[in-house]
Design a protein around this motif. Structure first.
Motif, PDB file in Angstrom:
ATOM      1  N   LEU A 142    -100.478 -51.511  26.023  1.00  0.00           N
ATOM      2  CA  LEU A 142    -101.022 -52.551  25.042  1.00  0.00           C
ATOM      3  C   LEU A 142    -100.368 -52.817  23.662  1.00  0.00           C
ATOM      4  O   LEU A 142    -100.432 -53.832  23.316  1.00  0.00           O
ATOM      5  CB  LEU A 142    -102.435 -51.878  24.340  1.00  0.00           C
ATOM      6  CG  LEU A 142    -103.619 -51.728  25.433  1.00  0.00           C
ATOM      7  CD1 LEU A 142    -104.754 -50.902  24.874  1.00  0.00           C
ATOM      8  CD2 LEU A 142    -104.126 -53.014  25.613  1.00  0.00           C
ATOM      9  N   TYR A 163     -99.598 -56.736  22.696  1.00  0.00           N
ATOM     10  CA  TYR A 163     -99.890 -57.089  21.415  1.00  0.00           C
ATOM     11  C   TYR A 163     -98.698 -57.421  20.278  1.00  0.00           C
ATOM     12  O   TYR A 163     -99.034 -58.473  19.684  1.00  0.00           O
ATOM     13  CB  TYR A 163    -101.144 -56.297  20.650  1.00  0.00           C
ATOM     14  CG  TYR A 163    -102.413 -56.146  21.096  1.00  0.00           C
ATOM     15  CD1 TYR A 163    -103.210 -57.598  20.887  1.00  0.00           C
ATOM     16  CD2 TYR A 163    -102.928 -55.295  22.179  1.00  0.00           C
ATOM     17  CE1 TYR A 163    -104.430 -57.529  21.362  1.00  0.00           C
ATOM     18  CE2 TYR A 163    -104.332 -55.469  22.549  1.00  0.00           C
ATOM     19  CZ  TYR A 163    -105.048 -56.656  22.299  1.00  0.00           C
ATOM     20  OH  TYR A 163    -106.329 -56.559  22.574  1.00  0.00           O
ATOM     21  N   GLY A 184     -98.702 -61.240  19.265  1.00  0.00           N
ATOM     22  CA  GLY A 184     -98.528 -61.218  17.763  1.00  0.00           C
ATOM     23  C   GLY A 184     -97.391 -61.962  17.082  1.00  0.00           C
ATOM     24  O   GLY A 184     -97.550 -62.894  16.426  1.00  0.00           O
ATOM     25  N   GLU A 203    -102.561 -58.483  15.362  1.00  0.00           N
ATOM     26  CA  GLU A 203    -102.061 -58.177  16.571  1.00  0.00           C
ATOM     27  C   GLU A 203    -100.862 -57.213  16.482  1.00  0.00           C
ATOM     28  O   GLU A 203    -100.852 -56.155  17.157  1.00  0.00           O
ATOM     29  CB  GLU A 203    -101.722 -59.196  17.609  1.00  0.00           C
ATOM     30  CG  GLU A 203    -103.144 -60.145  18.045  1.00  0.00           C
ATOM     31  CD  GLU A 203    -102.725 -61.214  18.821  1.00  0.00           C
ATOM     32  OE1 GLU A 203    -103.884 -61.538  19.701  1.00  0.00           O
ATOM     33  OE2 GLU A 203    -101.719 -61.798  18.903  1.00  0.00           O
ATOM     34  N   ALA A 209    -100.737 -53.446  17.255  1.00  0.00           N
ATOM     35  CA  ALA A 209     -99.604 -52.646  18.178  1.00  0.00           C
ATOM     36  C   ALA A 209     -99.022 -51.515  17.606  1.00  0.00           C
ATOM     37  O   ALA A 209     -99.112 -50.589  18.079  1.00  0.00           O
ATOM     38  CB  ALA A 209     -98.710 -53.653  18.658  1.00  0.00           C
ATOM     39  N   LEU A 221    -108.630 -53.692  18.030  1.00  0.00           N
ATOM     40  CA  LEU A 221    -108.277 -54.482  19.169  1.00  0.00           C
ATOM     41  C   LEU A 221    -109.417 -54.674  19.807  1.00  0.00           C
ATOM     42  O   LEU A 221    -109.308 -55.768  20.549  1.00  0.00           O
ATOM     43  CB  LEU A 221    -106.861 -53.794  19.763  1.00  0.00           C
ATOM     44  CG  LEU A 221    -105.730 -53.808  18.915  1.00  0.00           C
ATOM     45  CD1 LEU A 221    -104.818 -53.097  19.431  1.00  0.00           C
ATOM     46  CD2 LEU A 221    -105.251 -55.102  18.427  1.00  0.00           C
ATOM     47  N   VAL A 252    -110.775 -57.501  18.144  1.00  0.00           N
ATOM     48  CA  VAL A 252    -110.129 -58.657  18.527  1.00  0.00           C
ATOM     49  C   VAL A 252    -110.529 -59.457  20.013  1.00  0.00           C
ATOM     50  O   VAL A 252    -110.644 -60.718  19.740  1.00  0.00           O
ATOM     51  CB  VAL A 252    -108.522 -58.317  18.229  1.00  0.00           C
ATOM     52  CG1 VAL A 252    -107.935 -59.462  18.926  1.00  0.00           C
ATOM     53  CG2 VAL A 252    -108.306 -58.269  16.955  1.00  0.00           C
ATOM     54  N   GLN A 253    -110.578 -58.528  20.882  1.00  0.00           N
ATOM     55  CA  GLN A 253    -110.758 -59.291  22.036  1.00  0.00           C
ATOM     56  C   GLN A 253    -112.439 -59.567  22.287  1.00  0.00           C
ATOM     57  O   GLN A 253    -112.564 -60.727  22.916  1.00  0.00           O
ATOM     58  CB  GLN A 253    -110.647 -58.027  23.230  1.00  0.00           C
ATOM     59  CG  GLN A 253    -109.249 -57.903  23.538  1.00  0.00           C
ATOM     60  CD  GLN A 253    -108.405 -59.104  23.536  1.00  0.00           C
ATOM     61  OE1 GLN A 253    -108.642 -59.997  24.341  1.00  0.00           O
ATOM     62  NE2 GLN A 253    -107.242 -59.193  22.988  1.00  0.00           N
ATOM     63  N   ASN A 297    -109.524 -60.834  28.626  1.00  0.00           N
ATOM     64  CA  ASN A 297    -109.862 -60.429  27.421  1.00  0.00           C
ATOM     65  C   ASN A 297    -110.617 -58.979  27.731  1.00  0.00           C
ATOM     66  O   ASN A 297    -110.414 -58.216  27.088  1.00  0.00           O
ATOM     67  CB  ASN A 297    -110.835 -61.410  26.740  1.00  0.00           C
ATOM     68  CG  ASN A 297    -110.197 -62.783  26.187  1.00  0.00           C
ATOM     69  OD1 ASN A 297    -110.665 -63.561  26.596  1.00  0.00           O
ATOM     70  ND2 ASN A 297    -108.991 -62.472  25.540  1.00  0.00           N
ATOM     71  N   LEU A 319    -108.087 -55.965  28.281  1.00  0.00           N
ATOM     72  CA  LEU A 319    -107.575 -55.663  27.070  1.00  0.00           C
ATOM     73  C   LEU A 319    -108.615 -55.059  26.161  1.00  0.00           C
ATOM     74  O   LEU A 319    -108.303 -53.951  25.718  1.00  0.00           O
ATOM     75  CB  LEU A 319    -106.919 -56.923  26.132  1.00  0.00           C
ATOM     76  CG  LEU A 319    -105.728 -57.314  27.024  1.00  0.00           C
ATOM     77  CD1 LEU A 319    -105.196 -58.504  26.203  1.00  0.00           C
ATOM     78  CD2 LEU A 319    -104.501 -56.348  26.915  1.00  0.00           C
TER      79      LEU A 319
END
Length: 122
Positions: free
Chosen positions: A12, A16, A20, A55, A59, A82, A85-86, A105, A108
């Protein structure tokens, strides 16, 4: 379980970090012109850069706190961020009819949820 969590955190973080940094470095117009980032048409330059910054920070938050032992609670918090975010990314893709992006999506989101749950309870 710890090994599985580290593997997922590393994957991940790599995804990201790459996504990002790309959003931070590439101009929005260039991203839209590539055809892979139609969602960016409706966003300002600042919004795209902001998503990229979130992002990158996510990370780093997935790995550094747990690795260093400094404020390790930040790792599952980053994973929850995160997930959010998804959820928001999926909402944008659905609104624009970009259903091809939804499986990514969802994957993740599930991986980030796995890290959040695993690190909060472990």
């Amino acid at each position: 379980m710890n090994i599985a969590l580290w593997v997922v955190q590393g994957l991940l973080a790599a995804v990201y970090l790459a996504a990002g940094l790309m959003k931070l470095v590439r101009p929005r117009e260039q991203m839209v012109a590539s055809g892979s980032f139609d969602w960016a048409k409706d966003m300002s330059d600042a919004a795209v850069k902001g998503i990229g910054a979130v992002e990158v920070l996510g990370a780093l938050g997935l790995v550094l706190p747990w690795l260093t032992g400094i404020a390790p609670v930040l790792t599952p918090i980053a994973a929850v961020g995160l997930v959010v975010v998804q959820v928001l990314a999926a909402r944008v893709h659905l609104k624009l009819g970009e259903t091809k992006s939804l499986p990514v999506n969802v994957v993740l989101l599930l991986l980030a949820a796995f890290v959040a749950i695993g690190r909060f309870t472990g």
